[in-house]
Design a protein around this motif. Structure first.
Motif, short mmCIF file in Angstrom:
data_model
loop_
_atom_site.label_atom_id
_atom_site.label_comp_id
_atom_site.label_asym_id
_atom_site.label_seq_id
_atom_site.Cartn_x
_atom_site.Cartn_y
_atom_site.Cartn_z
N ALA A 214 9.85 5.46 1.52
CA ALA A 214 10.80 3.67 1.27
C ALA A 214 10.67 3.30 1.77
O ALA A 214 9.72 2.27 1.44
CB ALA A 214 12.35 4.57 0.95
N GLU A 215 10.57 3.15 3.04
CA GLU A 215 9.90 2.14 4.72
C GLU A 215 8.15 2.25 4.44
O GLU A 215 8.14 0.64 3.44
CB GLU A 215 10.16 2.76 5.43
CG GLU A 215 9.80 1.18 6.52
CD GLU A 215 10.37 1.77 7.96
OE1 GLU A 215 10.07 0.66 8.66
OE2 GLU A 215 11.30 2.73 7.73
N MET A 216 7.61 2.71 4.12
CA MET A 216 6.01 2.64 3.41
C MET A 216 5.61 2.30 2.44
O MET A 216 4.73 1.34 1.90
CB MET A 216 5.11 3.94 4.10
CG MET A 216 5.40 5.05 5.48
SD MET A 216 4.10 3.82 6.64
CE MET A 216 4.20 4.83 7.74
N GLY A 217 6.23 2.56 1.20
CA GLY A 217 5.81 2.27 -0.04
C GLY A 217 6.97 0.71 0.60
O GLY A 217 5.90 0.05 -0.48
N SER A 218 7.35 0.52 0.38
CA SER A 218 7.48 -0.90 0.32
C SER A 218 6.85 -1.74 1.12
O SER A 218 6.83 -3.42 0.14
CB SER A 218 9.10 -1.16 1.16
OG SER A 218 10.05 -1.04 0.29
N ARG A 219 6.63 -2.17 2.11
CA ARG A 219 6.13 -2.74 2.81
C ARG A 219 4.42 -2.33 2.25
O ARG A 219 3.61 -3.53 2.37
CB ARG A 219 5.38 -1.60 4.53
CG ARG A 219 6.85 -1.78 5.28
CD ARG A 219 7.18 -3.27 5.72
NE ARG A 219 6.04 -4.24 6.69
CZ ARG A 219 6.27 -4.07 7.83
NH1 ARG A 219 7.33 -3.00 8.26
NH2 ARG A 219 4.80 -4.54 8.75
N TYR A 220 3.62 -1.14 1.22
CA TYR A 220 2.79 -1.37 0.81
C TYR A 220 2.91 -2.32 -0.18
O TYR A 220 2.01 -2.50 -0.64
CB TYR A 220 2.65 0.29 0.40
CG TYR A 220 1.24 -0.07 -0.16
CD1 TYR A 220 0.14 0.79 0.31
CD2 TYR A 220 0.72 0.44 -1.41
CE1 TYR A 220 -0.85 1.14 0.23
CE2 TYR A 220 -0.46 0.67 -2.26
CZ TYR A 220 -1.24 1.17 -1.29
OH TYR A 220 -2.75 0.77 -2.03
N VAL A 221 3.62 -2.42 -0.95
CA VAL A 221 3.61 -3.21 -2.15
C VAL A 221 3.81 -4.78 -1.43
O VAL A 221 3.05 -5.61 -2.14
CB VAL A 221 5.42 -2.53 -3.09
CG1 VAL A 221 5.76 -3.83 -3.61
CG2 VAL A 221 5.40 -1.27 -3.75
N GLN A 222 4.55 -4.86 -0.96
CA GLN A 222 4.71 -6.10 -0.20
C GLN A 222 3.19 -6.35 0.32
O GLN A 222 2.65 -7.67 0.17
CB GLN A 222 5.21 -6.07 1.00
CG GLN A 222 5.65 -7.59 2.05
CD GLN A 222 6.35 -6.87 3.25
OE1 GLN A 222 7.70 -6.51 3.46
NE2 GLN A 222 6.42 -8.05 4.33
N GLY A 223 1.90 -5.99 1.16
CA GLY A 223 0.86 -5.87 1.52
C GLY A 223 -0.05 -6.34 -0.01
O GLY A 223 -1.06 -6.70 -0.02
#
Length: 927
Positions: A214-223
């Protein structure tokens, strides 16, 4: 059939012209509306006459670009052999793709141009690609683009800033060529890896822990959103989760069933999707769309075993009516059906209709609740005109179908209006702009590859350094490679190999020309290895016999389709028993999934390292490990397995345990106010990130319990969740006296020394170790003299720095600082802030992305810790290159590093920060 509509139509989103969308809906014909719901593949690298008719007559809403359909010219090393492209070099893939997209957008805009309330508008195409990383087959844009790694390589770093940085690179590069929709990221949770198992997601996923995914995915989408400047729509997949699928979804003729209950899915698989659905679609970190899977979830109310969720209205409703998904859906969230021509969709259609009836399949997927219907293969195009005509007739004759179509079209238009504000034809048809393959981005991939390196045997750098020496000049190294072997890895006759035979040997010669001799390097394939073990390949057995080091470059284990992939396990079972192979140094580099070897096989090798990706950056990282490159000891060794390692029911590693809080750590607490006063709110916060057993911080959302024992003997318990490893609790202590705080998380249970709550005139709280006096930066324990106080402060600072290898206290602004915090710096916090523990840099409050390289960050961190003081050359070399001889680092190399750091800070907006060079003395950071 229209149960999903119970959630209500899409609400208008802030940030775009809702009136424009409504006006368009009123002006569009039924044929235009239905056409907008299709996203289709087509053949060729140019907008042919057939493609132009597809856009002008059928008014399709989107296209899908792929190598399989010969849309992208990556050059002879990557193009399908049957596309007919020129086999020479000099291919400019970014220019070719940008030109193709521009042609398509001009044609689509011309076909949909109209005047609304005195202004010209047109409908842009959604141009979608898969770009998951790790090269072929799931990365479409290769030549000239930054070679981003697999999701699991990112997950192994346990560094969300790197996930955001990779998302940033992907977002910027896709925008640069006009692609405005990414089928990604993949948010499946691999909570049950299966070596050689059908349906295993492998390195496509960030990992097996739902909170970390969840954390990796959210930050990836943010980028993605930040660096595409809002011009790229993210499509999180494969909802509600492929993690437990037991078969290959794209090739099976029977239903692929996930047996989890809804509660089990909510605890694991749905967690990452809920994380990227918290807010309005398109906001930072919030996905624009979600792609449904073709799996069946028989254990969920409303779902059945024979219908994939893509085709089941009641099943989709069961998931999107959940609180964590409903608000995103109501805010305009778009649902995209996974490829409706995949094996699972074909199998379902044959069971349901007796054959693949194109119009019936599209209608079922639409009425189930999918808004955008993806058709990747070109064979769909022959049936598309009749399918659109059929749906138009259904639209005109059935009010419920009209309602479903209108809702889906509105959602599609909301995405387009967000990507192209005002739907201005000039903006839609403008030639894409931007850069790809930047040197800084490639340097970041080098850093990420090293940080992902995971030592499985031996378990750490120190043991590796002693146990396996680097090859010397006269020793022979044999590389056993998989990527050019059709019996070992997916390359087929249609595609060239991933890498040519001898790729690793060539890299070794290039990187360490003085340490290896060409005649001492040999390469064979896994089929050759299998033949040697069967006594059928004397040449390969001779190469094995002569080698001092046998280095096996492994991808994935799939003995059914690629029998040579089983040769590694066969070899490791025999290597210590065959006389001619005794005494060899056996090295395995896993460039795919890391969990294929059992405990006995691990025992028979000397080095097993997981790299998780086969891009050249990861191949280079492997060669650096083999030859003990100094950068390995400075940068590598932090990677940890992000998934379980379980073979034959024997668990070598459990990510659920390793992501829990380390019970051996001593937390630090920050109090506000300090000293506390009775009857007023008391805030207690972890002053430093809570560390997990694997040495990284715990993931966001980790439960922490604060239990307060009050002066009257009563207690209060507060539950909190971590954010970047930190959690806080607030209570009111009604009366003066000592308070103890117990911090609990997983196996961690730690109780603080007493905190004295009293009036401001009372004696300051005697907090003891672990609870700082936030106003002074060290514990306020009674001391005999000022000298003793200074000694206590110094000891506290040193202990805090040694609490965990590689951990440095985080510099924080404001009045409250933990024990051991460095003294205040003269730099204004608004200009430059360095998070030493998190290895993050902020310029004027905005994080510097992509992150600095390892060397640049260590240089800046040292200067930052010593701001205003001259740092000598020798000090900096020891900090930045701890394994190197100070005399071996030239002044030019150090000056070059300082120059690059200056340029990064300057280009990122740092105006007052200066790194001053004092010739003959060193360097100083000043504001």
């Amino acid at each position: 059939m229209l149960a999903l509509l119970a959630a209500g139509p899409a609400r208008a989103q802030p940030g775009f012209d809702a009136e424009l969308v409504s006006a368009l809906m009123s002006a569009m014909t039924a044929r235009e509306k239905v056409g907008q719901l299709f996203l289709v593949g087509f053949l060729g690298a140019e907008a042919s006459a057939d493609v132009r008719r597809l856009l002008s007559e059928l008014k399709v809403g989107g296209v899908y670009l792929s190598q399989e359909n010969c849309n992208i010219v990556n050059g002879p090393e990557h193009d399908p052999n049957d596309c007919g492209f020129a086999r020479g070099g000099g291919v400019d893939t970014p220019a070719q793709v940008a030109g193709l997209v521009a042609q398509l957008q001009r044609q689509a805009c011309e076909a949909t141009r109209r005047n609304l309330a005195g202004r010209e508008v047109c409908l842009p195409l959604l141009v979608a690609v898969d770009h998951e990383g790790d090269g072929r087959p799931l990365t479409r844009l290769i030549n000239g683009f930054t070679p981003v790694p697999s999701a699991m390589a990112i997950g192994a770093t346990f560094d969300p800033s790197l996930a955001e940085a990779v998302g940033c690179i992907v977002g910027r590069e896709l925008r640069a060529v006009g692609v405005n929709m990414l089928f990604g990221p993949d948010l499946d949770v691999l909570d049950l890896p299966r070596s050689g198992g059908q349906g295993d997601q492998g390195i496509r996923v960030f990992g097996g822990h739902p909170l970390w995914v969840a954390e990796m995915g959210s930050r990836y989408v943010q980028g993605l959103h930040a660096c595409s400047e809002g011009r790229l729509a993210a499509v999180a997949k494969h909802f509600p989760g492929h993690g437990r699928s037991n078969r290959k979804v794209d090739s099976e003729d029977i239903p692929v069933i996930v047996g989890k209950t809804l509660e089990e899915l909510q605890q694991v698989d749905l967690v990452p999707f809920a994380a990227v659905a918290q807010g309005t679609p398109g906001q930072a970190g919030v996905t624009d769309a979600i792609m449904t899977s073709h799996l069946s979830y028989a254990g969920v109310p409303g779902c059945t075993a024979d219908a994939p969720i893509t085709f089941s209205p009641s099943c989709l409703q069961s998931f999107f009516s959940l609180p964590q998904m409903a608000s995103w859906r109501q805010a305009g969230g778009l649902i995209v059906a996974d490829d409706l021509g995949s094996g699972a969709a074909l199998a379902y259609a044959r069971r349901k209709f007796g054959d693949y009836l194109h119009a019936s399949v599209m209608e079922e997927a639409l009425l189930a609740g999918n808004d955008l219907l993806a058709l990747a293969a070109v064979w769909h195009l022959r049936d598309l005109p009749s399918t659109i005509a059929y749906l138009v007739s259904r639209y005109e004759g059935d009010p419920l179908v009209r309602q479903r179509v209108d809702d889906a079209v509105r959602r599609v238009l909301m995405v387009k209006a967000r990507l192209y504000p005002g739907l201005d034809p000039q903006a839609v048809t403008a030639m894409p702009q931007g850069s790809v393959g930047r040197a800084d981005d490639r340097a970041l991939m080098d850093t990420l590859a090293l940080r992902a390196v995971t030592f499985i045997r031996p378990a750490g750098l120190d043991e590796f350094r002693v146990r396996l020496p680097a090859p010397s000049v006269g020793q022979r190294v044999l590389f056993v490679e998989c990527w050019d072997d059709p019996a070992c890895s997916p390359p087929t006759r249609r595609y060239p190999p991933y890498w040519p035979r001898g790729k690793l040997a060539a890299l070794a010669l290039e990187m360490y020309p003085g340490r290896v001799l060409p005649e001492n390097l040999r390469s064979i394939g896994f089929s050759d290895l299998a033949g040697a073990l069967r006594g059928q390949s004397p040449q390969a057995m001779e190469a094995l016999r002569e080698a001092d080091y046998i280095v096996l470059a492994y991808l994935e284990r799939d003995p059914l389709e690629y029998p040579a992939s089983e040769a590694l396990k066969t070899f490791l079972r025999q290597v210590r028993s065959l006389p001619e192979l005794r005494g060899k140094q056996v090295v395995v580099f896993a460039f795919g999934s890391p969990y294929h070897l059992d405990a006995g096989e691990l025992f028979n090798l000397d080095l097993f390292v997981a790299l998780y990706s086969k891009t050249e950056h990861h191949l280079r990282a492997a060669i650096k490990v083999l030859f003990h490159d100094p950068t390995v000891f400075a940068e590598a060794g932090r990677g940890r397995l992000p998934v379980d390692y379980v073979v034959d029911s024997y668990a070598l590693y459990r990510i659920s345990e390793q992501a829990q809080a380390d019970p051996d750590q001593t937390p630090q607490l920050r109090l506000r106010p300090d000293p506390p006063r009775p009857g007023e709110p008391l805030s207690v916060e972890l002053a430093t990130p809570l560390l997990a057993r694997n040495g990284h911080r715990v993931p966001d959302g980790t439960p922490v319990t604060f239990t307060f024992v009050l002066p009257d003997g009563g207690n209060q318990r507060v539950q909190a969740l971590t954010k970047e490893g930190v959690a806080r609790a607030e209570i009111i202590v009604p009366q003066a006296g000592p308070v103890r705080v117990t911090v609990g998380s997983g196996p961690l249970l730690w109780t603080s020394p007493p905190i004295t709550v009293g009036d401001r005139g009372d004696h300051p709280s005697s907090t003891g170790p672990g609870v700082p006096d936030s106003g002074r930066g060290f514990p306020t324990v009674p001391v005999a003299s000022g000298v003793a106080a200074l000694l206590l402060a110094a000891v506290g600072y040193l202990l805090s720095r040694r609490a965990r290898p590689g951990l440095r206290p985080q510099t924080t602004a404001g009045p409250a600082s933990p024990v051991g915090a460095p003294p205040p710096h003269p730099l204004p916090p608004s200009e430059l802030t360095v998070d030493l523990a998190g290895r993050r840099v902020f310029i004027k409050g905005h994080e510097l992305l992509p992150p600095l390289s390892r060397e640049q960050f260590d240089l800046l961190a040292y200067l930052y810790e010593n701001a205003g003081r001259v740092c000598t050359r020798e000090e900096i070399v020891r900090r930045v290159w701890p394994e190197a001889d100070a005399g071996g680092i030239s002044d030019q190399a150090l000056d070059s590093l300082v120059h690059r750091l200056r340029e990064r800070l300057r280009s990122s907006g740092a105006e007052q920060v200066r790194i001053v060079t004092l010739r003959g003395l060193g360097y100083r950071l000043e504001a």
